[in-house]
Design an enzyme around this catalytic site. Structure first.
Site, PDB file in Angstrom:
ATOM      1  N   ASP A  35       0.724  -1.401  -0.013  1.00  9.51           N
ATOM      2  CA  ASP A  35       0.053  -0.057  -0.213  1.00  9.51           C
ATOM      3  C   ASP A  35       0.962   1.232  -0.155  1.00  9.51           C
ATOM      4  O   ASP A  35       2.097   1.176   0.009  1.00  9.51           O
ATOM      5  CB  ASP A  35      -1.190   0.093   0.959  1.00  9.51           C
ATOM      6  CG  ASP A  35      -0.376   0.158   2.543  1.00  9.51           C
ATOM      7  OD1 ASP A  35       0.698   0.577   2.740  1.00  9.51           O
ATOM      8  OD2 ASP A  35      -0.954  -0.303   3.450  1.00  9.51           O
ATOM      9  N   ALA A  36       0.333   2.421   0.120  1.00 10.31           N
ATOM     10  CA  ALA A  36       1.048   3.600  -0.031  1.00 10.31           C
ATOM     11  C   ALA A  36       2.016   3.923   1.054  1.00 10.31           C
ATOM     12  O   ALA A  36       2.882   4.765   0.856  1.00 10.31           O
ATOM     13  CB  ALA A  36       0.001   4.915  -0.306  1.00 10.31           C
TER      14      ALA A  36
END
Lengths: 142, 142, 142, 142
Positions: free
Chosen positions: A24-25
């Site tokens: 994820d980010a």
């Protein structure tokens, strides 16, 4: 029949590679994706005992997760080559408890879970006893 | 029956918020997740016409995606508030073609897709004609 | 520099096993998950050429998907053992076009995609030329 | 500073609709997806306190899940309209413990979790104290 304990069994090892889809980010694996890795490893452990979940599914039987207790210790990263180590800590009448660890090549534990799965009839969504031939196949392999 | 074209319809709008689950280590939304946003929007568009996919599923009928042509124009980011704009560009005997765009509040298009879905009997996994009442419900709403 | 075509290359094969995580309530693989399988195969193809995406990411460089054209031909099912066949159909200055097919053991194609990826500087989210050493590594392997 | 308890707070409610993407071939929601629903609800609860995770991310700060204890009580199905109820059971120096329940319209609990999240500096991947203004914003809202 009482549940059975076995602490001497060898863990079942299953490799996991981390892809973009898993991250994820924040730059590490998104937390819910560790549950997928653990499920793949349980599936492969059962397959190694000759238990095919698709065959069960055709009979409307499935193992479903009832409870999980998970420690997210250290984030895995893109391209990491990891291993899930799985043991069965309890084999009951209708449930199995798995202990699972995701480790890297240094054997550092990144994520650890205790996972209780139950056998379910999907047509009526009711718990059922684990079929005898499945218990026999699991026990033979330990 | 010939397919029907309608270019005057108002697009159906459905909001999408970007969460950590949608992003990847590159800092933007992982490309396959745009397909989920588009599918949510098609589901809600059909629901707004009174078509409930769960009811279809109970009859072993589902709309499945047959073909997609997608342009990934600009990456969406964590916390972005976006909108999916959906129109039906073709309603055939057994297939529907949707045009879908994911836009931000400036109306900049981040992702655009043409999506062809077909009606399927899940028991035999065979294409079937779209049930007449469903076509009627879609046409009434345009 | 003109794009380069090579139709004689051997496809790069990468195995995919279908788990519960990949399927949906229709009983087959959820459509957006095929894109994950294709991305794993592209990653492994690049890795086999000595290109590590994590190393690129540390330099804020990534390959991002620009365009996909996908045919979903036949649904994959739980426990299926499949193979992604990948070839590079075009290697341009800033983009690569991959042709990918997901096939079963009978060589039946379940899903087919043309995937255009571009090289991007993640800091400014701008397209950049593919670094020369990466092009050289891809060309050497064909 | 001692952790703070508050049992009188109103739970924060966040709606969840079940789509095909959430389900698996067993006909119910795939177990790891409940974690996504809970994370959306925590994100929205923090947003309702004025805390924007994207702003934190730009400062390389994120809340990461450290521990979860989850009961999967009853499977959610396609099209279900559910609600996540979230309360903060403990607000510590560097961690927050959330209690979360996914309920249906009859208030039946489908899934329940205790979730411990920690504040992390993503650059060095080290735990840090929760910034004071964030604690203040959370406390003001209780």
């Amino acid at each position: 029949m009482a549940s059975e304990q076995n602490t001497e069994q060898q863990p079942f090892s299953w490799p996991v590679r981390i892809y973009y889809e898993d991250t994820d980010a924040g730059g590490v694996v998104y937390h819910s994706n560790y549950l997928k890795f653990f499920e793949r490893a349980r599936t492969e452990m059962l397959r190694s005992c000759g238990i095919n979940q698709n065959t069960l599914l055709e009979d409307n039987v499935a193992f479903v997760v009832r409870h999980m207790d998970i420690d997210f210790i250290r984030g895995a990263r893109l391209d990491d080559e990891l291993t899930v180590q799985t043991t069965i800590s309890q084999l009951g009448r209708a449930t199995i408890i798995f202990c699972q660890e995701l480790v890297n090549s240094d054997n550092t534990v990144l994520c650890r879970a205790s996972v209780k799965v139950g056998c379910v009839n999907l047509t009526v969504m009711r718990p059922i006893s684990i079929p005898q031939h499945i218990k026999a196949e699991i026990l033979r392999d330990r």
